[in-house]
Design a protein around this motif. Sequence first.
Motif, mmCIF file in Angstrom:
data_model
loop_
_atom_site.group_PDB
_atom_site.id
_atom_site.type_symbol
_atom_site.label_atom_id
_atom_site.label_comp_id
_atom_site.label_asym_id
_atom_site.label_seq_id
_atom_site.Cartn_x
_atom_site.Cartn_y
_atom_site.Cartn_z
ATOM 1 N N UNK A 35 25.921 48.996 -0.904
ATOM 2 C CA UNK A 35 26.928 48.113 -1.489
ATOM 3 C C UNK A 35 26.655 46.657 -1.115
ATOM 4 N N UNK A 36 26.305 46.424 0.160
ATOM 5 C CA UNK A 36 26.075 45.044 0.572
ATOM 6 C C UNK A 36 24.825 44.463 -0.072
ATOM 7 N N UNK A 37 23.740 45.236 -0.153
ATOM 8 C CA UNK A 37 22.504 44.710 -0.754
ATOM 9 C C UNK A 37 22.714 44.400 -2.235
ATOM 10 N N UNK A 38 23.468 45.244 -2.919
ATOM 11 C CA UNK A 38 23.776 44.981 -4.328
ATOM 12 C C UNK A 38 24.639 43.740 -4.468
ATOM 13 N N UNK A 39 25.600 43.606 -3.570
ATOM 14 C CA UNK A 39 26.485 42.447 -3.569
ATOM 15 C C UNK A 39 25.682 41.166 -3.317
ATOM 16 N N UNK A 68 29.395 35.477 3.876
ATOM 17 C CA UNK A 68 30.664 34.751 3.740
ATOM 18 C C UNK A 68 31.441 35.216 2.530
ATOM 19 N N UNK A 69 30.744 35.470 1.418
ATOM 20 C CA UNK A 69 31.410 35.998 0.223
ATOM 21 C C UNK A 69 31.927 37.417 0.450
ATOM 22 N N UNK A 70 31.115 38.235 1.142
ATOM 23 C CA UNK A 70 31.450 39.646 1.347
ATOM 24 C C UNK A 70 32.709 39.791 2.194
#
Length: 387
Positions: A333-337, A383-385
């Motif tokens: 999820x984080x890598x896609x984000x 920061x966005x996440x």
Amino acid sequence: MKYDFDALPPRRGTDSIKWNVRENELPMWIADMDFAVAPPIQKAILERASHPVYGYSDIQEEWYQAYIDFFRDRHSFEIQKDWLIFSTGVVPTISSSVRKLTSPGDEVVLLTPVYNIFYNSIRNNLRFAKEVPLRYFANSYSIDFPLLEEALSSEKAKLLILCNPQNPIGKIWSEEELSEIGRLCKKHHVIVLSDEIHGEVTKPGVSYVPFLSVNETNKEIGFAAISVTKAFNIAGIHTSAIIIPNKELRAEVVRQLNTDECAEPNVFAIPASVAALHDSHDWLDEMREYVERNKEYVYGFLEKNIPSFVAIKQEATYLMWIDISKLTIDDKAFSSFAREKTGLFLTPGSTYGKGGEGFLRMNVATSLSNVKDACLRLLKAISYFRK
């Protein structure tokens, strides 16, 4: 430095898998380098290309001698000529060996997290991957030998595919560890295939230990897949070698390689390999220094700006392994984000099997300016996440 690794050839629009991305994206995923190859390699390829016939090629004596000399000079390991077999690639070697040395339904043992294509070679041939997660403690990895022996003792376990050095964690296995792996595999009648494609991409002043160099047991029950393609950035040439001291095992592997039609070189495979092994040592050593500086930059940036992320200290590969578990365990999820929001293209750690959850893999075999850009994008993504 003799070579300018800051100056990268443009790769967009060159049919590059790595750079086939959107204009705003920075690809730091697949394991090839952005550096121009060593001049002797390019010269050898151009000289061969200047001849207007591109027919079938044979394996010349100089190819054998190049590997023999290289391993003697850099690893003090004496390879006999008849141990060396040509193959079109390490992955074809692995897939072919799985087909020959195991049967459908058998288990192939893996120390994980590990190169994801191993799973393809196993599952596509109707075998089962038996995962043995490495111990992870205090930002370091070790082998759980009792757990490994439990996996090897299964009557279905026929083959261990070892990654040496280990991709993605960047660890060089010690002589003692390799000896114990060999001992356990002999005890349980399991063959070892050691993938050593990252063997020459090591920290300056550090050398990996070839599995077969350790002792006679390892020569008896094992063989190694090696290649110049990773260290010298010529993956598209499709060239590799296999070292198989055991005569009976060699005959089995060679028969399957020929059955699978992956035992014949293309017209550039031999001259490119020879030029790499004989004439490109200085380029290789400078590349290792440059990559290590890139790693040091990432270590420092994370420590200063993102202390919750930990880049594991490594001895090998140009693929950094970053623990993001304090932010999230969902690496996919984080890598896609991060890719969607910042254009930073990294590989999620769970791609590499058990133990890879909560990690990212970052390829730093690129310019320092790209590495700095990637770090800033990573900081922005976090920061966005968190919002």
